[in-house]
Write a protein that holds these residues in place. Structure first.
Motif, mmCIF file in Angstrom:
data_model
loop_
_atom_site.group_PDB
_atom_site.id
_atom_site.type_symbol
_atom_site.label_atom_id
_atom_site.label_comp_id
_atom_site.label_asym_id
_atom_site.label_seq_id
_atom_site.Cartn_x
_atom_site.Cartn_y
_atom_site.Cartn_z
ATOM 1 N N ASP A 66 -33.588 -8.592 -25.342
ATOM 2 C CA ASP A 66 -32.961 -7.779 -26.394
ATOM 3 C C ASP A 66 -33.056 -6.281 -26.110
ATOM 4 O O ASP A 66 -32.374 -5.491 -26.751
ATOM 5 C CB ASP A 66 -33.629 -8.041 -27.755
ATOM 6 N N TYR A 67 -33.955 -5.865 -25.175
ATOM 7 C CA TYR A 67 -34.149 -4.424 -24.979
ATOM 8 C C TYR A 67 -34.231 -3.994 -23.519
ATOM 9 O O TYR A 67 -34.243 -2.794 -23.237
ATOM 10 C CB TYR A 67 -35.402 -3.942 -25.722
ATOM 11 N N ILE A 68 -34.308 -4.940 -22.589
ATOM 12 C CA ILE A 68 -34.656 -4.586 -21.208
ATOM 13 C C ILE A 68 -33.631 -3.665 -20.554
ATOM 14 O O ILE A 68 -33.954 -2.888 -19.660
ATOM 15 C CB ILE A 68 -34.886 -5.879 -20.371
ATOM 16 N N GLY A 69 -32.373 -3.710 -21.036
ATOM 17 C CA GLY A 69 -31.336 -2.852 -20.463
ATOM 18 C C GLY A 69 -31.532 -1.384 -20.794
ATOM 19 O O GLY A 69 -31.036 -0.497 -20.088
ATOM 20 N N GLY A 70 -32.241 -1.132 -21.885
ATOM 21 C CA GLY A 70 -32.517 0.240 -22.285
ATOM 22 C C GLY A 70 -31.252 1.037 -22.582
ATOM 23 O O GLY A 70 -30.184 0.475 -22.852
ATOM 24 N N PHE A 71 -31.436 2.360 -22.570
ATOM 25 C CA PHE A 71 -30.328 3.280 -22.843
ATOM 26 C C PHE A 71 -30.130 4.158 -21.607
ATOM 27 O O PHE A 71 -30.717 5.235 -21.497
ATOM 28 C CB PHE A 71 -30.646 4.134 -24.080
ATOM 29 N N PRO A 72 -29.326 3.673 -20.647
ATOM 30 C CA PRO A 72 -29.127 4.466 -19.422
ATOM 31 C C PRO A 72 -28.429 5.785 -19.730
ATOM 32 O O PRO A 72 -27.943 6.003 -20.847
ATOM 33 C CB PRO A 72 -28.240 3.566 -18.560
ATOM 34 N N SER A 73 -28.374 6.632 -18.727
ATOM 35 C CA SER A 73 -27.865 7.998 -18.836
ATOM 36 C C SER A 73 -26.584 8.112 -19.674
ATOM 37 O O SER A 73 -25.593 7.448 -19.400
ATOM 38 C CB SER A 73 -27.602 8.514 -17.417
ATOM 39 N N HIS A 74 -26.649 8.960 -20.705
ATOM 40 C CA HIS A 74 -25.494 9.177 -21.584
ATOM 41 C C HIS A 74 -25.606 10.563 -22.230
ATOM 42 O O HIS A 74 -26.702 11.100 -22.343
ATOM 43 C CB HIS A 74 -25.404 8.076 -22.653
ATOM 44 N N PRO A 75 -24.475 11.117 -22.658
ATOM 45 C CA PRO A 75 -24.469 12.489 -23.196
ATOM 46 C C PRO A 75 -24.593 12.539 -24.718
ATOM 47 O O PRO A 75 -24.389 11.537 -25.410
ATOM 48 C CB PRO A 75 -23.086 12.993 -22.790
ATOM 49 N N HIS A 76 -24.949 13.724 -25.224
ATOM 50 C CA HIS A 76 -24.849 14.029 -26.657
ATOM 51 C C HIS A 76 -24.436 15.489 -26.812
ATOM 52 O O HIS A 76 -24.786 16.322 -25.969
ATOM 53 C CB HIS A 76 -26.192 13.852 -27.379
ATOM 54 N N ARG A 77 -23.742 15.783 -27.901
ATOM 55 C CA ARG A 77 -23.464 17.184 -28.272
ATOM 56 C C ARG A 77 -23.342 17.277 -29.787
ATOM 57 O O ARG A 77 -22.720 16.423 -30.420
ATOM 58 C CB ARG A 77 -22.166 17.693 -27.628
ATOM 59 N N MET A 110 -35.081 15.493 -30.260
ATOM 60 C CA MET A 110 -34.195 16.104 -29.273
ATOM 61 C C MET A 110 -33.026 16.781 -29.970
ATOM 62 O O MET A 110 -32.292 16.156 -30.721
ATOM 63 C CB MET A 110 -33.669 15.039 -28.305
ATOM 64 N N THR A 111 -32.889 18.083 -29.740
ATOM 65 C CA THR A 111 -31.756 18.836 -30.253
ATOM 66 C C THR A 111 -30.728 18.913 -29.143
ATOM 67 O O THR A 111 -30.928 19.639 -28.161
ATOM 68 C CB THR A 111 -32.205 20.240 -30.696
ATOM 69 N N ALA A 112 -29.654 18.138 -29.281
ATOM 70 C CA ALA A 112 -28.664 18.091 -28.196
ATOM 71 C C ALA A 112 -27.963 19.439 -28.070
ATOM 72 O O ALA A 112 -27.658 19.876 -26.961
ATOM 73 C CB ALA A 112 -27.656 16.986 -28.458
ATOM 74 N N GLY A 113 -27.703 20.107 -29.206
ATOM 75 C CA GLY A 113 -26.986 21.375 -29.132
ATOM 76 C C GLY A 113 -25.698 21.208 -28.333
ATOM 77 O O GLY A 113 -24.993 20.219 -28.481
ATOM 78 N N ARG A 114 -25.420 22.166 -27.429
ATOM 79 C CA ARG A 114 -24.132 22.129 -26.721
ATOM 80 C C ARG A 114 -24.046 20.995 -25.708
ATOM 81 O O ARG A 114 -22.952 20.651 -25.263
ATOM 82 C CB ARG A 114 -23.872 23.468 -26.035
ATOM 83 N N GLY A 115 -25.189 20.426 -25.360
ATOM 84 C CA GLY A 115 -25.063 19.252 -24.515
ATOM 85 C C GLY A 115 -26.319 18.891 -23.766
ATOM 86 O O GLY A 115 -27.030 19.761 -23.253
ATOM 87 N N ALA A 274 -16.617 15.325 -37.469
ATOM 88 C CA ALA A 274 -15.724 14.679 -36.504
ATOM 89 C C ALA A 274 -16.607 14.042 -35.443
ATOM 90 O O ALA A 274 -17.379 14.733 -34.777
ATOM 91 C CB ALA A 274 -14.777 15.699 -35.881
ATOM 92 N N GLN A 275 -16.537 12.721 -35.320
ATOM 93 C CA GLN A 275 -17.404 12.016 -34.371
ATOM 94 C C GLN A 275 -16.592 11.200 -33.388
ATOM 95 O O GLN A 275 -15.642 10.512 -33.757
ATOM 96 C CB GLN A 275 -18.375 11.076 -35.108
ATOM 97 N N MET A 276 -16.973 11.295 -32.135
ATOM 98 C CA MET A 276 -16.488 10.388 -31.108
ATOM 99 C C MET A 276 -17.720 9.931 -30.354
ATOM 100 O O MET A 276 -18.260 10.671 -29.521
ATOM 101 C CB MET A 276 -15.490 11.092 -30.185
ATOM 102 N N GLY A 277 -18.209 8.723 -30.681
ATOM 103 C CA GLY A 277 -19.397 8.193 -30.010
ATOM 104 C C GLY A 277 -20.554 9.171 -30.071
ATOM 105 O O GLY A 277 -21.028 9.504 -31.169
ATOM 106 N N PRO A 278 -21.004 9.663 -28.922
ATOM 107 C CA PRO A 278 -22.221 10.497 -28.874
ATOM 108 C C PRO A 278 -21.976 11.982 -29.119
ATOM 109 O O PRO A 278 -22.882 12.791 -28.916
ATOM 110 C CB PRO A 278 -22.711 10.278 -27.443
ATOM 111 N N PHE A 279 -20.735 12.334 -29.523
ATOM 112 C CA PHE A 279 -20.418 13.729 -29.829
ATOM 113 C C PHE A 279 -20.118 13.836 -31.318
ATOM 114 O O PHE A 279 -19.309 13.059 -31.850
ATOM 115 C CB PHE A 279 -19.198 14.211 -29.033
ATOM 116 N N VAL A 280 -20.750 14.792 -31.998
ATOM 117 C CA VAL A 280 -20.473 14.998 -33.425
ATOM 118 C C VAL A 280 -20.215 16.483 -33.649
ATOM 119 O O VAL A 280 -21.113 17.317 -33.551
ATOM 120 C CB VAL A 280 -21.626 14.510 -34.317
ATOM 121 N N MET A 281 -18.945 16.784 -33.936
ATOM 122 C CA MET A 281 -18.521 18.171 -34.101
ATOM 123 C C MET A 281 -17.836 18.305 -35.470
ATOM 124 O O MET A 281 -17.970 17.437 -36.329
ATOM 125 C CB MET A 281 -17.577 18.565 -32.947
ATOM 126 N N ASN A 282 -17.104 19.421 -35.648
ATOM 127 C CA ASN A 282 -16.450 19.658 -36.932
ATOM 128 C C ASN A 282 -14.944 19.404 -36.886
ATOM 129 O O ASN A 282 -14.296 19.375 -37.928
ATOM 130 C CB ASN A 282 -16.697 21.091 -37.413
#
Ligand code: MN
Length: 301
Positions: A66-77, A110-115, A274-282
């Motif tokens: 249920d967890y072994i795959g983890g959360f591989p490299s991905h962005p946030h903003r 974690m504060t993603a801020g601009r990325g 305004a959200q698209m997956g790992p990005f949340v803007m206005n």
């Protein structure tokens, strides 16, 4: 402290009134990262109601598949992620060069801020893995700030007690006269993991300006005023009403067993989401820019 009541009376100060439960919500099964099974407690449909909170996931399994795959490299903003580990170990690495160990009782803020581009991968191949991830929005004025990361060890999370069977691990904000590990401007979040002995009562102040909810992760808890409490079982979120005069919430564990409750509150931003997956803007334009920046390698530089 006097028993909190829902009755508004001129002799009873605001600080002694408990919010009521507006509604309860059962999480729904979901999958994120590389097939990690989790329960999405707070999803897109509640982002307006629970502004500034965008998401709450609860993960917990004894089954490594249920967890072994983890959360591989991905962005946030555009927002902040808060990870509370209950059991198990994961390793955090990010594009800003931060490395952190998520171990039982630790918190990653974690504060993603601009990325930022990060990964969270299990450091175990068997045994139980459990915890929470909460997403806290940033106001428009700081969405493009430099990213920041704090890896807070278990012993660095302040613990406070009401002397009557309630113990709080105070991740953020203030409670019972103490300051949590993290203080944030604008959203002023309160994040507390509350442990209640069987039958114990906690009267917890919550600013009347804030949206608030609780998630019961162990036992059963009566939430709300003495004369209007709602029984909330494990695995259930209760959205607290925004009664103008209610200065907090009363939690009472069922008399037969201890309970665990995550309490979350924050000042709403009241800005477009305004959200698209790992990005949340206005706005949609800002989302397109985020995707462009990610694809061109400019998101996390
Ligand atoms: Mn992430």
């Amino acid at each position: 402290m006097a028993a909190w009541t829902a009755t508004i009376h001129p002799d009873i100060p605001t600080s002694l009134l408990s919010r009521r439960v507006e509604r309860t919500v059962r999480g729904r099964p979901a999958s994120d990262g590389d097939g990690v099974r989790l329960v999405r407690v707070l999803g897109n449909d509640l982002q307006r109601r629970l502004d500034p909170f965008l998401m709450l996931d609860h993960f917990g399994s004894d089954d490594a598949s249920d967890y072994i795959g983890g959360f591989p490299s991905h962005p946030h903003r555009g927002f902040e992620t808060v990870t509370l580990m209950q059991q198990g170990r994961m390793r955090h690495q990010d594009s800003a060069g931060n490395v952190g160990l998520l171990e039982p009782g630790s918190v990653q803020w974690m504060t993603a801020g601009r990325g930022i581009i990060h990964s969270e991968m299990p450091e175990q191949e068997e045994g139980r893995m459990a915890g929470f991830q909460l997403w806290v929005n940033l106001p428009a004025k700081t969405k493009m700030q430099a990213p920041a990361y704090r890896d807070i060890a278990p012993e660095s999370v302040p613990v406070v007690s009401n002397g009557a069977g309630a113990t709080l691990r105070l991740v953020a904000g203030r409670a019972l006269g103490a300051a949590g590990a993290v203080q944030r401007p604008d959203t002023e979040p309160l994040v507390a993991d509350v442990s209640l002995e069987a039958g114990a009562v906690l009267d917890l102040e919550i600013p009347t300006t804030h949206n608030a909810f609780v998630f019961v992760h162990e036992g059963s808890v009566a939430v709300g005023p003495v004369d209007g409490a709602t029984t909330v079982p494990a695995g259930t979120m209760a959205i607290l009403g925004n009664e103008e005069a209610a200065g907090g919430v009363r939690l009472r564990a069922d008399g037969s067993a201890p309970a665990g409750v995550l309490v979350v509150a924050g000042r709403p931003l009241r800005e477009p989401i305004a959200q698209m997956g790992p990005f949340v803007m206005n706005s949609e334009a800002e989302l397109r820019q985020a995707v462009h920046d990610f694809r061109s390698g400019a998101l996390a530089t």
